[in-house]
Write a protein that holds these residues in place. Structure first.
Motif, PDB file in Angstrom:
ATOM      1  N   THR A   1       0.904  -1.299  -0.067  1.00  0.00           N
ATOM      2  CA  THR A   1      -0.055  -0.048  -0.160  1.00  0.00           C
ATOM      3  C   THR A   1       0.749   1.112  -0.188  1.00  0.00           C
ATOM      4  O   THR A   1       2.125   1.153   0.334  1.00  0.00           O
ATOM      5  CB  THR A   1      -1.092   0.174   1.186  1.00  0.00           C
ATOM      6  OG1 THR A   1      -0.033  -0.046   2.480  1.00  0.00           O
ATOM      7  CG2 THR A   1      -1.806  -1.075   1.174  1.00  0.00           C
TER       8      THR A   1
ATOM      9  N   GLY B   1      -3.359   4.120  -2.068  1.00  0.00           N
ATOM     10  CA  GLY B   1      -3.538   3.126  -3.123  1.00  0.00           C
ATOM     11  C   GLY B   1      -2.749   1.901  -2.751  1.00  0.00           C
ATOM     12  O   GLY B   1      -2.365   1.584  -1.548  1.00  0.00           O
ATOM     13  N   PHE B   2      -3.107   0.963  -3.801  1.00  0.00           N
ATOM     14  CA  PHE B   2      -2.357  -0.509  -3.585  1.00  0.00           C
ATOM     15  C   PHE B   2      -1.798  -0.958  -4.700  1.00  0.00           C
ATOM     16  O   PHE B   2      -2.602  -0.872  -5.760  1.00  0.00           O
ATOM     17  CB  PHE B   2      -3.479  -1.524  -3.065  1.00  0.00           C
ATOM     18  CG  PHE B   2      -3.192  -2.977  -2.970  1.00  0.00           C
ATOM     19  CD1 PHE B   2      -2.693  -3.433  -1.719  1.00  0.00           C
ATOM     20  CD2 PHE B   2      -3.335  -3.582  -4.034  1.00  0.00           C
ATOM     21  CE1 PHE B   2      -2.573  -4.720  -1.560  1.00  0.00           C
ATOM     22  CE2 PHE B   2      -2.791  -5.142  -3.989  1.00  0.00           C
ATOM     23  CZ  PHE B   2      -2.627  -5.580  -2.759  1.00  0.00           C
TER      24      PHE B   2
ATOM     25  N   PHE C   1      -3.842   0.317  -8.033  1.00  0.00           N
ATOM     26  CA  PHE C   1      -5.357   0.234  -7.429  1.00  0.00           C
ATOM     27  C   PHE C   1      -5.569   1.377  -6.460  1.00  0.00           C
ATOM     28  O   PHE C   1      -4.757   1.671  -5.733  1.00  0.00           O
ATOM     29  CB  PHE C   1      -5.784  -1.175  -6.750  1.00  0.00           C
ATOM     30  CG  PHE C   1      -5.748  -2.366  -7.648  1.00  0.00           C
ATOM     31  CD1 PHE C   1      -7.022  -2.803  -8.256  1.00  0.00           C
ATOM     32  CD2 PHE C   1      -4.519  -2.981  -7.797  1.00  0.00           C
ATOM     33  CE1 PHE C   1      -6.986  -3.797  -9.315  1.00  0.00           C
ATOM     34  CE2 PHE C   1      -4.455  -4.169  -8.548  1.00  0.00           C
ATOM     35  CZ  PHE C   1      -5.479  -4.611  -9.337  1.00  0.00           C
TER      36      PHE C   1
ATOM     37  N   ASP D   1      -7.721   3.130  -3.538  1.00  0.00           N
ATOM     38  CA  ASP D   1      -8.588   2.705  -2.696  1.00  0.00           C
ATOM     39  C   ASP D   1      -9.341   4.011  -2.119  1.00  0.00           C
ATOM     40  O   ASP D   1     -10.533   4.040  -1.540  1.00  0.00           O
ATOM     41  CB  ASP D   1      -7.830   2.185  -1.644  1.00  0.00           C
ATOM     42  CG  ASP D   1      -7.127   0.674  -1.948  1.00  0.00           C
ATOM     43  OD1 ASP D   1      -7.889  -0.020  -2.634  1.00  0.00           O
ATOM     44  OD2 ASP D   1      -6.064   0.336  -1.445  1.00  0.00           O
ATOM     45  N   LYS D   2      -8.707   5.180  -1.935  1.00  0.00           N
ATOM     46  CA  LYS D   2      -9.116   6.300  -1.637  1.00  0.00           C
ATOM     47  C   LYS D   2      -8.771   7.524  -2.564  1.00  0.00           C
ATOM     48  O   LYS D   2      -7.676   7.540  -2.782  1.00  0.00           O
ATOM     49  CB  LYS D   2      -8.629   6.838  -0.245  1.00  0.00           C
ATOM     50  CG  LYS D   2      -9.321   7.944   0.368  1.00  0.00           C
ATOM     51  CD  LYS D   2      -8.660   8.618   1.737  1.00  0.00           C
ATOM     52  CE  LYS D   2      -9.123   9.600   2.209  1.00  0.00           C
ATOM     53  NZ  LYS D   2      -8.490  10.304   3.342  1.00  0.00           N
TER      54      LYS D   2
END
Length: 124
Positions: free
Chosen positions: A86, A100-101, A118, A120-121
């Motif tokens: 992350t 993110g990831f 990816f 996430d926020k």
């Protein structure tokens, strides 16, 4: 290739984050060439980049859009030639604006072949 040494994957991930934080264009390009293979790729929900030129331009765009913010690295998990981790983007010591990831595939020479990102926020 197998990454049995977790420290190696953590180093690759740390170098990757350093690229995103490097605001000097010449130094950033040098880090990109040291961190990614020439045909390396980066894909996330908002970008699909291939090669050093596109990766450099994409990172420069993110830095322009989020000027003054820094990326920080979370825990790194790895096996074989793959690592996942992350990351946060924000002001130091403040709540992250973006979280993110990423999943990276590492070449035998220790440079990144592929990044799958990816989000996430993200800001509203």
């Amino acid at each position: 290739m197998s990454i049995d040494n977790r420290v190696n994957a953590e180093t690759v991930a740390a170098n990757y984050i350093a690229v995103w934080n490097e605001t000097d264009a010449g130094a950033r390009r040098k880090l990109i060439e040291e961190t990614w293979v020439a045909e390396g790729t980066y894909v996330d929900p908002m970008a699909e980049l291939a090669g050093h030129d596109q990766i450099d331009a994409g990172i420069a765009g993110v830095q322009e859009a989020f000027a003054g913010l820094v990326f920080t690295l979370g825990p790194v998990d790895a096996h074989h030639d793959v690592a996942r981790f992350t990351w946060n983007l924000g002001l130091p010591g403040a709540e992250p604006i973006v979280i993110g990831f990423d999943v990276i595939t590492i070449a035998e020479d220790g440079r990144i072949k592929n990044v799958l990102g990816f989000l996430d926020k993200v800001p509203a």
